[in-house]
Motif scaffolding. Structure first.
Motif, mmCIF file in Angstrom:
data_model
loop_
_atom_site.group_PDB
_atom_site.id
_atom_site.type_symbol
_atom_site.label_atom_id
_atom_site.label_comp_id
_atom_site.label_asym_id
_atom_site.label_seq_id
_atom_site.Cartn_x
_atom_site.Cartn_y
_atom_site.Cartn_z
ATOM 1 N N ASN A 1 12.683 12.284 1.955
ATOM 2 C CA ASN A 1 11.234 12.352 1.455
ATOM 3 C C ASN A 1 10.586 13.312 2.426
ATOM 4 O O ASN A 1 9.663 13.944 1.823
ATOM 5 C CB ASN A 1 10.630 10.894 1.715
ATOM 6 C CG ASN A 1 10.853 10.179 0.095
ATOM 7 O OD1 ASN A 1 11.552 10.830 -0.590
ATOM 8 N ND2 ASN A 1 10.463 9.012 0.062
ATOM 9 N N THR A 2 10.879 13.454 3.578
ATOM 10 C CA THR A 2 10.313 14.487 4.248
ATOM 11 C C THR A 2 10.797 15.964 4.067
ATOM 12 O O THR A 2 9.964 16.741 3.823
ATOM 13 C CB THR A 2 10.415 14.151 6.100
ATOM 14 O OG1 THR A 2 10.139 12.852 6.242
ATOM 15 C CG2 THR A 2 9.574 15.071 6.720
ATOM 16 N N THR B 1 8.324 21.417 -1.280
ATOM 17 C CA THR B 1 7.336 21.798 -2.121
ATOM 18 C C THR B 1 5.994 22.296 -1.294
ATOM 19 O O THR B 1 5.320 23.272 -1.696
ATOM 20 C CB THR B 1 6.904 20.642 -3.043
ATOM 21 O OG1 THR B 1 7.988 20.133 -3.626
ATOM 22 C CG2 THR B 1 5.827 20.914 -3.793
ATOM 23 N N ASN B 2 5.486 21.613 -0.295
ATOM 24 C CA ASN B 2 4.217 21.785 0.214
ATOM 25 C C ASN B 2 4.428 23.134 1.308
ATOM 26 O O ASN B 2 3.290 23.547 1.627
ATOM 27 C CB ASN B 2 3.864 20.678 1.269
ATOM 28 C CG ASN B 2 3.324 19.565 0.045
ATOM 29 O OD1 ASN B 2 3.450 19.707 -1.181
ATOM 30 N ND2 ASN B 2 2.716 18.397 0.589
ATOM 31 N N SER C 1 3.698 18.527 6.873
ATOM 32 C CA SER C 1 3.875 19.530 5.700
ATOM 33 C C SER C 1 2.738 20.578 5.540
ATOM 34 O O SER C 1 2.812 21.643 5.736
ATOM 35 C CB SER C 1 4.450 19.164 4.416
ATOM 36 O OG SER C 1 3.354 18.493 3.834
ATOM 37 N N ASN D 1 5.606 6.401 3.182
ATOM 38 C CA ASN D 1 5.520 7.628 3.700
ATOM 39 C C ASN D 1 4.863 7.339 5.320
ATOM 40 O O ASN D 1 3.518 7.899 5.574
ATOM 41 C CB ASN D 1 4.764 8.525 3.063
ATOM 42 C CG ASN D 1 4.311 10.009 3.664
ATOM 43 O OD1 ASN D 1 5.024 10.318 4.450
ATOM 44 N ND2 ASN D 1 3.959 10.685 2.869
ATOM 45 N N ILE E 1 2.544 17.921 -3.200
ATOM 46 C CA ILE E 1 3.062 16.507 -3.564
ATOM 47 C C ILE E 1 3.025 15.644 -2.597
ATOM 48 O O ILE E 1 3.070 16.168 -1.146
ATOM 49 C CB ILE E 1 4.448 16.515 -3.920
ATOM 50 C CG1 ILE E 1 5.585 17.011 -2.598
ATOM 51 C CG2 ILE E 1 4.725 17.226 -5.100
ATOM 52 C CD1 ILE E 1 6.983 16.911 -3.206
ATOM 53 N N MET E 2 2.502 14.472 -2.656
ATOM 54 C CA MET E 2 2.736 13.195 -1.382
ATOM 55 C C MET E 2 3.697 12.404 -2.186
ATOM 56 O O MET E 2 3.312 11.649 -2.906
ATOM 57 C CB MET E 2 1.269 12.743 -1.346
ATOM 58 C CG MET E 2 1.188 11.671 -0.323
ATOM 59 S SD MET E 2 -0.368 10.706 -0.074
ATOM 60 C CE MET E 2 -1.318 12.031 0.992
ATOM 61 N N VAL E 3 4.595 12.176 -1.291
ATOM 62 C CA VAL E 3 5.864 11.245 -1.823
ATOM 63 C C VAL E 3 5.591 9.909 -1.397
ATOM 64 O O VAL E 3 5.550 9.875 -0.210
ATOM 65 C CB VAL E 3 7.298 11.893 -1.501
ATOM 66 C CG1 VAL E 3 8.509 11.155 -1.922
ATOM 67 C CG2 VAL E 3 7.411 13.500 -1.710
ATOM 68 N N TYR F 1 3.758 14.127 4.608
ATOM 69 C CA TYR F 1 2.725 14.998 3.960
ATOM 70 C C TYR F 1 2.077 15.656 5.094
ATOM 71 O O TYR F 1 1.687 16.929 5.145
ATOM 72 C CB TYR F 1 1.639 14.010 3.094
ATOM 73 C CG TYR F 1 0.308 14.753 2.304
ATOM 74 C CD1 TYR F 1 0.725 15.278 1.113
ATOM 75 C CD2 TYR F 1 -0.763 14.812 2.764
ATOM 76 C CE1 TYR F 1 -0.329 15.946 0.671
ATOM 77 C CE2 TYR F 1 -1.901 15.593 2.456
ATOM 78 C CZ TYR F 1 -1.640 16.013 1.093
ATOM 79 O OH TYR F 1 -2.669 16.353 0.494
ATOM 80 N N LYS G 1 11.682 16.648 1.030
ATOM 81 C CA LYS G 1 11.464 16.905 -0.185
ATOM 82 C C LYS G 1 9.729 17.373 -0.325
ATOM 83 O O LYS G 1 9.600 18.413 -0.886
ATOM 84 C CB LYS G 1 11.519 15.783 -0.879
ATOM 85 C CG LYS G 1 11.087 16.073 -2.422
ATOM 86 C CD LYS G 1 11.402 14.576 -3.251
ATOM 87 C CE LYS G 1 11.002 14.740 -4.883
ATOM 88 N NZ LYS G 1 10.690 13.524 -5.601
ATOM 89 N N THR G 2 9.158 16.889 0.791
ATOM 90 C CA THR G 2 7.798 17.206 0.861
ATOM 91 C C THR G 2 7.813 18.445 1.607
ATOM 92 O O THR G 2 6.657 19.338 1.127
ATOM 93 C CB THR G 2 6.983 16.032 1.798
ATOM 94 O OG1 THR G 2 7.338 14.654 1.142
ATOM 95 C CG2 THR G 2 5.650 16.235 1.746
#
Ligand code: NAP
Length: 247
Positions: free
Chosen positions: A111-112, A118-119, A173, A102, A92-94, A170, A114-115
């Protein structure tokens, strides 16, 4: 490497690079488990591939859900007893890019995290869950979908193609993911498993947007190459097509 009857799992396989990577691997004779967090979407995406006679089966895997990791490992163990190829493609790229929030000074901690969940963390956890099955393969291959945006060297080099593209959450990550590639390849250096990071290119997908210059067919070639490396192929590297990228 003969890919006949190899078993692959591609995460985020319902669209974009994951779907085309699934198609190309299946076209090489691999049985592909097309991972999708929404099984209905996965089945809809797998249907035309199956209609072409390709061995593709949709499986439910939300990489953020550890229960799905356990379930997919148990499913693969029961159905096949082995996993030959793991393509850690879901990503993902939030609130993407410099046009979103971002950026280095504005991205939220939420958001960091969250990224990274997943990544990075999901990739480590899923790979851990599947390693016992990959160890049973004659030629285990792990492909981590990174990005040129995960290159510290190019980010630090004024004038590089990504110097102005500082999508903080992103990028960092993918830096962490690249470090995982190096560490895991080292940990597995005395096994038959090869681990590499792939930069697909800037590719027209929902993430890459229509502004990207590359189509998914070309964009999937790096992953497919790394997923089907011969015994004398590289491990612990970072590649775009057959070219090495700087870490
Ligand atoms: P995309 O079209 O946005 O597709 C992303 C895929 O990941 C979708 O299938 C999505 O599922 C899935 N996904 C996201 N979060 C997930 C989760 N928690 N569990 C399971 N699946 C999840 O992106 P793409 O361009 O194909 O990107 C694929 C990979 O390539 C990513 O890792 C990306 O960072 C990397 N990459 C892409 C580019 C590019 O230019 N496109 C460049 C460099 C690297 P849903 O459909 O359910 O959301």
């Amino acid at each position: 490497m003969s890919t006949t009857k190899k078993i692959a799992l591609v995460t985020g396989g319902n669209k974009g690079l994951g779907l085309e990577t699934s198609r190309q691997l299946a076209a090489e004779g691999v049985t592909v488990l097309l991972g999708a967090r929404d099984l209905a979407k996965g089945e809809a995406s797998a249907a035309p591939l199956k209609a072409e006679g390709l061995h593709v089966r949709a499986v439910k895997i939300d990489v953020d859900d550890r229960a799905d990791h356990t379930a997919i490992a148990a499913f693969i163990e029961k159905e096949f007893g082995v996993l030959d190829i793991l393509v850690n493609n879901a990503g993902i790229m939030v609130d993407g890019g410099a046009l979103g929030t971002n950026t280095t000074l504005t991205v939220s901690e939420e958001n960091t995290r969250k990224t990274f969940d997943t990544n990075f963390f999901a990739v480590v956890a899923l790979t851990d869950a599947l390693l016992p099955l990959l160890r049973k393969s004659e030629a285990g291959r792990i492909v981590n979908l990174s990005s040129i945006l995960g290159s510290l060297t190019l980010h630090a080099t004024k004038g590089s193609p990504i110097y102005e593209a500082k999508t903080f959450a992103y990028d960092t990550s993918k830096v962490a993911l690249n470090s995982y590639t190096i560490h895991l390849a080292h940990a597995l250096k005395d096994t038959k498993i090869k681990v590499n990071s792939a930069h697909p290119g800037w590719v027209k997908t929902d993430m890459g947007t229509d502004a990207a210059p590359m189509n998914v067919v070309d964009g999937s070639k790096t992953s497919v190459w790394l997923a089907t490396l011969p015994e004398d192929g590289p491990t612990g590297g970072f590649f775009h097509m057959h070219d090495t990228l700087p870490w």
